[in-house]
Design an enzyme around this catalytic site. Structure first.
Site, PDB file in Angstrom:
ATOM      1  CE  LYS A   1       0.774   1.286   4.378  1.00 51.13           C
ATOM      2  NZ  LYS A   1       1.246   2.605   4.840  1.00 51.13           N
TER       3      LYS A   1
ATOM      4  CD  GLU B   1      10.147   0.802   5.304  1.00 49.14           C
ATOM      5  OE1 GLU B   1      10.793   0.368   4.336  1.00 49.14           O
ATOM      6  OE2 GLU B   1      10.394   0.507   6.480  1.00 49.14           O
TER       7      GLU B   1
ATOM      8  CB  VAL C   1      11.625   5.505   7.174  1.00 47.71           C
ATOM      9  CG1 VAL C   1      10.406   5.212   8.005  1.00 47.71           C
ATOM     10  CG2 VAL C   1      11.866   4.370   6.198  1.00 47.71           C
TER      11      VAL C   1
END
Ligand SMILES: NC(=O)C1=CN([C@@H]2O[C@H](COP(=O)(O)OP(=O)(O)OC[C@H]3O[C@@H](n4cnc5c(N)ncnc54)[C@H](O)[C@@H]3O)[C@@H](O)[C@H]2O)C=CC1
Ligand SMILES: O=C(CO)COP(=O)(O)O
Length: 327
Positions: free
Chosen positions: A190, A276, A274
């Site tokens: 996602k 991802e 972060v």
């Protein structure tokens, strides 16, 4: 609503970014023995002193009962189990430094180098009690105690139930699942679709485009999960569709914001937080190329993040694919 009962379990939260801080605060509502580990002593010291994580989760106070340390051995000494909340690139190093008898709940939404699932990585390193936690859970909202639901998946049903019991609060509803790949990969994929949604938002493509990206992205998620041993319906649950909607539409999402930044021609990773989905897009794009399974949105995000296509060129590639039936 009555106060939740306190638990005698000793819990460790390893990683003091936004999500680790929000989890520690959540657990502290029901646990007097929560330890939060920060890799850097400067952050641990700041958290102990101010009780705020200004860099990663501003505005959320860490209760005084939460111990904060940069000593990993001390953090897990006597712990019943630990939540591992570092970015996926750091998971191998962290796992390698932990006793294999420790139960681990993997909270990162990314893949290990080479595309290995983090739960597979943990099992290959010799951990016996392994769970993954995934769902529509923005740290900014969980940290404030806003209501949400999430899923803990483990092949060890007793461990999943233990984690569920310890993590549930009146504002966080925790479901269990035995479908580890399904729950784990929903959260991983996602993020990539959220970057694509952010690209569309940055290009001001409108609400129809965002809905199309979310829906076709969900189809790509299902196609990938299907080949990874996931159950068919998991992608339509909290860890798949639920988290996809939360991330692709939220002002809190770092992945969506990264897509918007790319559309403006700016660096996608800002503030040391972060993102991802960019790394995941590159890993899965390489996999799609090798396997011949079509993941056009994932491949488009990878091409933009690597500078091979401009956002406009990637959009043109998606729109001009050959005509086909929906499916
Ligand atoms: N922020 C959120 O709302 C949520 C994040 N996640 C996932 O949790 C993971 C962590 O994300 P955030 O807490 O948001 O990250 P963050 O960017 O807020 O913080 C990351 C933290 O990890 C530390 N860190 C970086 N590399 C490390 C390493 N190699 N070893 C140990 N520590 C390291 C950083 O210093 C920082 O304290 C990611 O995989 C993310 O997808 C999952 C659910 C919600
Ligand atoms: O996973 C998340 C919410 O469930 C957080 O998403 P971002 O990493 O895009 O902020």
């Amino acid at each position: 609503m009555s106060e939740p009962a306190l638990s005698a379990a000793r819990l460790a939260v390893l990683g003091a970014g936004g999500w680790g801080t929000a989890l520690a605060r959540t657990l502290a509502q029901t646990h007097p023995n929560v330890t939060l580990w920060a890799r850097r002593e400067v952050l641990a010291g700041e958290l102990r002193r101010s009780r705020f994580n200004a860099a990663y989760l501003p505005g959320v106070a860490l209760p005084e009962s939460v111990s904060v340390t940069s000593d990993l051995s001390a953090a897990v000494a006597g712990a019943d189990f630990a939540f591992l909340v570092v970015p996926s690139v750091g998971m191998s190093g962290l796992l390698s430094a932990l006793p294999r008898s420790l139960g681990v709940v993997l909270c990162a939404k990314g893949l290990a180098p080479g595309g290995t699932r983090l739960s597979e990585l943990a099992a290959s390193l010799g951990f016996g009690r392994v769970a993954v936690l995934s769902g529509p859970n923005h740290a900014e909202e969980i940290g404030l105690g806003l209501p949400a639901a999430t899923v803990v998946a483990s092949r060890d049903e007793a461990f999943a139930r233990t984690v569920q019991a310890e993590l549930m609060t009146p504002s966080l509803r925790v479901y269990t699942s035995l479908d580890v790949p399904g729950v784990e990969l929903g959260g991983v994929l996602k993020n990539v679709v959220a970057v694509a949604a952010g690209l569309g938002d940055g290009l001001q493509l409108g609400d129809n485009a965002r809905a199309s990206v979310i829906t076709r992205g969900l189809r790509e998620m299902a196609r990938y999960l299907d080949g990874q041993g996931a159950q068919d319906d998991t992608v339509y649950g909290l860890s798949g569709l639920g988290d996809l909607v939360a991330t692709a539409t939220s002002r809190h999402s770092r992945n969506r914001a990264a897509g918007e930044a790319l559309a403006r021609g700016e660096a996608p990773e800002q503030g040391g937080k972060v993102v991802e989905g960019l790394r995941t897009a590159r890993l899965l794009s390489a996999w799609a190329q090798e396997s011949g399974v079509e993941l056009p949105i994932v491949q488009g995000v990878a091409a933009v993040s690597e500078g091979r296509l401009s956002p406009q060129q990637a959009l043109a590639v998606l729109m001009q694919r050959e005509a086909k039936a929906e499916g």
